[in-house]
Design a protein around this motif. Sequence first.
Motif, PDB file in Angstrom:
ATOM      1  N   SER A 148     -69.789  18.321  22.449  1.00 34.80           N
ATOM      2  CA  SER A 148     -68.787  19.209  22.043  1.00 34.80           C
ATOM      3  C   SER A 148     -67.263  18.631  21.990  1.00 34.80           C
ATOM      4  CB  SER A 148     -68.799  20.673  22.875  1.00 34.80           C
ATOM      5  OG  SER A 148     -67.606  21.339  22.683  1.00 34.80           O
ATOM      6  N   SER A 149     -66.602  18.897  20.810  1.00 33.98           N
ATOM      7  CA  SER A 149     -65.149  18.574  20.871  1.00 33.98           C
ATOM      8  C   SER A 149     -64.917  17.289  21.402  1.00 33.98           C
ATOM      9  CB  SER A 149     -64.153  19.832  21.474  1.00 33.98           C
ATOM     10  OG  SER A 149     -64.556  20.862  20.871  1.00 33.98           O
ATOM     11  N   LEU A 150     -65.325  16.175  20.705  1.00 37.35           N
ATOM     12  CA  LEU A 150     -65.039  14.696  21.363  1.00 37.35           C
ATOM     13  C   LEU A 150     -63.738  14.065  21.296  1.00 37.35           C
ATOM     14  CD1 LEU A 150     -68.448  13.439  20.359  1.00 37.35           C
ATOM     15  CD2 LEU A 150     -67.982  14.748  22.264  1.00 37.35           C
ATOM     16  N   PHE A 151     -63.493  13.527  22.401  1.00 45.02           N
ATOM     17  CA  PHE A 151     -62.288  12.689  22.258  1.00 45.02           C
ATOM     18  C   PHE A 151     -62.484  11.210  23.018  1.00 45.02           C
ATOM     19  CE2 PHE A 151     -61.782  15.449  25.778  1.00 45.02           C
ATOM     20  CZ  PHE A 151     -61.393  14.568  27.020  1.00 45.02           C
ATOM     21  N   GLY A 152     -62.302  10.375  22.337  1.00 44.86           N
ATOM     22  CA  GLY A 152     -62.510   8.793  22.903  1.00 44.86           C
ATOM     23  C   GLY A 152     -61.576   8.004  22.274  1.00 44.86           C
ATOM     24  N   GLU A 153     -61.499   6.532  23.047  1.00 44.92           N
ATOM     25  CA  GLU A 153     -60.461   5.920  23.017  1.00 44.92           C
ATOM     26  C   GLU A 153     -60.298   5.026  21.394  1.00 44.92           C
ATOM     27  OE1 GLU A 153     -58.642   1.435  24.803  1.00 44.92           O
ATOM     28  OE2 GLU A 153     -60.458   2.384  25.277  1.00 44.92           O
ATOM     29  N   ILE A 180     -54.930  27.539  17.375  1.00 44.17           N
ATOM     30  CA  ILE A 180     -55.742  28.747  17.958  1.00 44.17           C
ATOM     31  C   ILE A 180     -55.823  28.963  19.379  1.00 44.17           C
ATOM     32  CG2 ILE A 180     -58.065  29.684  17.453  1.00 44.17           C
ATOM     33  CD1 ILE A 180     -58.279  28.048  15.112  1.00 44.17           C
ATOM     34  N   SER A 181     -55.820  30.124  19.747  1.00 46.36           N
ATOM     35  CA  SER A 181     -55.622  30.485  21.320  1.00 46.36           C
ATOM     36  C   SER A 181     -56.908  31.449  21.529  1.00 46.36           C
ATOM     37  CB  SER A 181     -54.333  31.398  21.436  1.00 46.36           C
ATOM     38  OG  SER A 181     -54.319  32.631  20.732  1.00 46.36           O
ATOM     39  N   ASN A 182     -57.702  31.976  20.544  1.00 52.32           N
ATOM     40  CA  ASN A 182     -58.833  32.438  21.058  1.00 52.32           C
ATOM     41  C   ASN A 182     -60.116  31.951  20.680  1.00 52.32           C
ATOM     42  OD1 ASN A 182     -58.393  33.217  18.354  1.00 52.32           O
ATOM     43  ND2 ASN A 182     -58.821  35.161  18.419  1.00 52.32           N
ATOM     44  N   GLN A 183     -60.200  30.652  20.226  1.00 54.37           N
ATOM     45  CA  GLN A 183     -61.563  30.140  19.990  1.00 54.37           C
ATOM     46  C   GLN A 183     -61.807  29.025  21.178  1.00 54.37           C
ATOM     47  OE1 GLN A 183     -61.332  27.266  16.519  1.00 54.37           O
ATOM     48  NE2 GLN A 183     -63.364  27.428  16.313  1.00 54.37           N
ATOM     49  N   CYS A 219     -61.857  25.733  27.338  1.00 56.12           N
ATOM     50  CA  CYS A 219     -60.569  26.256  27.194  1.00 56.12           C
ATOM     51  C   CYS A 219     -60.410  26.733  25.552  1.00 56.12           C
ATOM     52  CB  CYS A 219     -59.706  25.121  27.555  1.00 56.12           C
ATOM     53  SG  CYS A 219     -59.851  23.599  26.631  1.00 56.12           S
ATOM     54  N   SER A 220     -59.226  27.113  25.352  1.00 56.88           N
ATOM     55  CA  SER A 220     -59.036  27.513  24.055  1.00 56.88           C
ATOM     56  C   SER A 220     -58.292  26.133  23.321  1.00 56.88           C
ATOM     57  CB  SER A 220     -57.909  28.663  23.741  1.00 56.88           C
ATOM     58  OG  SER A 220     -56.747  28.238  24.251  1.00 56.88           O
ATOM     59  N   TRP A 221     -58.305  26.076  22.159  1.00 54.08           N
ATOM     60  CA  TRP A 221     -57.610  24.814  21.619  1.00 54.08           C
ATOM     61  C   TRP A 221     -56.169  24.740  21.944  1.00 54.08           C
ATOM     62  CZ3 TRP A 221     -60.170  20.871  19.700  1.00 54.08           C
ATOM     63  CH2 TRP A 221     -61.594  20.920  19.333  1.00 54.08           C
ATOM     64  N   TYR A 222     -55.586  26.054  22.042  1.00 50.16           N
ATOM     65  CA  TYR A 222     -53.892  25.960  22.335  1.00 50.16           C
ATOM     66  C   TYR A 222     -54.033  25.543  23.904  1.00 50.16           C
ATOM     67  CZ  TYR A 222     -49.682  28.180  24.151  1.00 50.16           C
ATOM     68  OH  TYR A 222     -48.283  28.211  24.202  1.00 50.16           O
ATOM     69  N   GLU A 223     -54.895  25.925  24.698  1.00 59.52           N
ATOM     70  CA  GLU A 223     -54.907  25.457  26.178  1.00 59.52           C
ATOM     71  C   GLU A 223     -55.071  24.105  26.238  1.00 59.52           C
ATOM     72  OE1 GLU A 223     -56.655  29.477  28.557  1.00 59.52           O
ATOM     73  OE2 GLU A 223     -57.944  28.061  27.379  1.00 59.52           O
ATOM     74  N   LYS A 240     -48.646  30.134  19.062  1.00 61.20           N
ATOM     75  CA  LYS A 240     -50.202  30.463  18.859  1.00 61.20           C
ATOM     76  C   LYS A 240     -50.561  31.249  17.577  1.00 61.20           C
ATOM     77  CE  LYS A 240     -50.450  31.650  23.822  1.00 61.20           C
ATOM     78  NZ  LYS A 240     -50.811  32.541  25.065  1.00 61.20           N
ATOM     79  N   THR A 241     -51.820  30.931  17.235  1.00 56.77           N
ATOM     80  CA  THR A 241     -52.400  31.527  16.281  1.00 56.77           C
ATOM     81  C   THR A 241     -53.843  32.111  16.378  1.00 56.77           C
ATOM     82  OG1 THR A 241     -52.962  31.583  13.631  1.00 56.77           O
ATOM     83  CG2 THR A 241     -53.593  29.645  14.949  1.00 56.77           C
TER      84      THR A 241
END
Length: 287
Positions: A148-153, A180-183, A219-223, A240-241
């Motif tokens: 889910s929602s990957l981040f890597g160098e 987005i604050s509610n996804q 977390c949400s994308w905003y957080e 926020k959206t």
Amino acid sequence: MKKVLLLGANGQLGSDIKKVFKEDIELICLTRKNFDIAQDEISKLNKYSNIDYIVNTTSYHKTDECEDFPDKSFKVNSSFVYQLAKYSNENDITLFHISTDYVFDGMANEPYKEEDTPNPLNIYGLSKYSGEIAIQNYTKKFFIFRVSSLFGESGASGKGGNFVETMINLAKKDVPLSIISNQYMSPTHTLDIAKAIHYFIKNEIQDFGIFHCCNTGNCSWYEFTAKIFELTEINYPISKTTYEEYKTKALRPKYSVLCNSKINKYYKMPHWEIALKEYTNIKHRKI
């Protein structure tokens, strides 16, 4: 020493697997240059039939673009995976395959477990789910790791980086940010996935099936964005959206949080905040 064939060796996850597997596993790395899954025949892999494991990190993962090119999506994410499953079974090879939280529709109100029924909302998720079904039906020794929602160098191939770097670059360019604050999702460091796969191989885990391989928590994308800026010491305003207001071509699940308690019995996945701190330390040397 275990022999592992890595498909997608230059990708975001593949690059971290190469780091983690350096010394104690014989790793054979294939990239698009020497094996193009969209064009080459599976028989091109016959020279590697004596290996112990295949780790397939390849995917057509441009979610919105998949809506425009469904044939390519299913060729890469389903048809090839079906062929790979048959090849693995015929040669008694254990297959590790990377899938996605996007196999779910986001209608849940608690983290998705492995046994929950998928219901994809878009072509990308549908093609990945089809690949999962092929693996379950055509090979016996497999691990499907949903991520889910990957981040890597190294950044995601074809995506110009990852969400973390995108937010940092937009802030540096003084682009207004409305997030987005509610996804909700489970952001995950590819290095932790690589370590989990390494653990399964080194310890010869035989509990085949589906695992949710994601960092703990959600977390949400905003957080997530707020924490990125905190850890990289970027003082930049974000507004926020909502999920409902932010329109994309491909419909995405509003809630795709994954429960990782099953994989945690074998390999403890860190909390996403710890993982993000490790990532920013590696990538930005500010922590």
